[in-house]
Design a protein around this motif. Structure first.
Motif: not given
Length: 297
Positions: A8-12, A93-96, A108-115, A149-151
């Motif tokens: 099982v792979c859990i995350g983004s 929305p689907t994350d990016r 540089a990088a930005l992770a939009d994993a808010h969903s 995932l959140t803390t």
């Protein structure tokens, strides 16, 4: 060799939008290069690598019902990944993830994993409702878990009976999210996969080598940890002590996803029955081949 098991792979699970230039870049530079869009996210990157080694990964994540989400899950299915348990949201929305890489590495990088963060423990429902397990009959086998995932959710996982029999393999999504893994630091069934910077953040200390970082994680209560340091020696810490190995020298053509490839290759090698030294060497070789471009994305 033992039989490969599902994992099982859990995350983004998201789209990677990567801009690459073969030249060095300075701050504010405007360079010619190539921009690609590929399936990505820590959980997806690990799953894609696992399929190349013959394992059958199951994704637990959050993906929107938008056109990008439909396309992303269709691509996962074509790659041999089970995406049938992914939480689908009509409101999110689907994350990016967006990154710029140059000849010297990541600019540089930005992770939009808010969903994924907003979905919370909804993504874990298949482990509780009998589809993949339950509190009385928890999932028994490897779980790849990422720090997107959140803390609060990671802390919930640390004490949840749903993971009481799982072999948890954990990686930060980035150095900026390494502190989220603190609730899992002393968990008896966790193996950490971190780089030198992430290990320093978890231990709140500065380390000069992967060996030093691995020893620091052991003092902080970690049962098992693998620490990488780019092209320098990597370390594997367990109850049997710390061993190190040097990655092969390669020309680096990309960096995004290298750590996920290392983690997946190491897990596969261990479940294939390889001793620690061989498992570490195989993982370093797979990561080196990936960053050199020898393994297609």
């Amino acid at each position: 060799m033992t039989e490969m098991r599902d994992i099982v792979c859990i995350g983004s699970v998201l789209w990677d939008i990567i801009g690459r230039t073969p030249a060095p870049m300075r701050f504010g530079a405007d360079m010619p290069g190539r921009i690609t869009r590929l399936p990505g996210g820590v959980a997806m990157n690990i799953a894609m690598t696992l399929t190349r080694f013959g394992m059958r990964p199951i994704l637990l994540s959050a993906v929107g019902r938008d056109s990008q989400g439909v396309e992303l899950l269709a691509q996962a299915g074509r790659l041999g990944i089970d995406a049938g348990h992914v939480y689908r949201s009509a409101d999110l929305p689907t994350d990016r993830y967006m990154a710029i890489e140059c000849a010297t590495g990541l600019v540089a990088a930005l992770a939009d994993a808010h969903s994924l963060e907003a979905a919370g423990d909804k993504i874990l429902q298949p482990l509780a409702d009998g589809r993949l397990g339950s509190a009385d009959a928890p999932w028994h086998g490897p779980v790849a878990l990422d720090g997107n995932l959140t803390t609060d959710l990671l802390a919930q996982i640390a004490r949840s009976p749903l993971f009481a029999r799982a072999d948890l393999r954990v990686a930060p999504a980035s150095p900026g999210k390494a502190e989220r893994l603190l609730p899992l630091l002393a968990h008896p069934r966790v193996t950490f996969y971190v780089n030198l910077e992430e290990a320093s953040i978890l231990c709140q200390s500065q380390f000069r080598s992967a060996r030093e970082a691995a020893e620091g994680l052991a003092r902080r209560g970690a049962r098992r940890a693998l620490v990488t340091d780019g092209g320098r020696d990597a370390a594997d810490m367990s109850a049997g002590g710390v061993l190190t190995a040097c990655p092969p020298e390669v020309l680096v053509s990309r960096v995004t996803g290298a750590g996920d490839t290392f983690m997946a290759a190491h897990l596969v090698a261990e479940y294939a029955g390889c001793p620690r030294e061989e498992a570490l060497s195989r993982a370093l070789l797979a990561a080196a081949r990936y960053v050199s471009g020898d393994i297609a994305t």
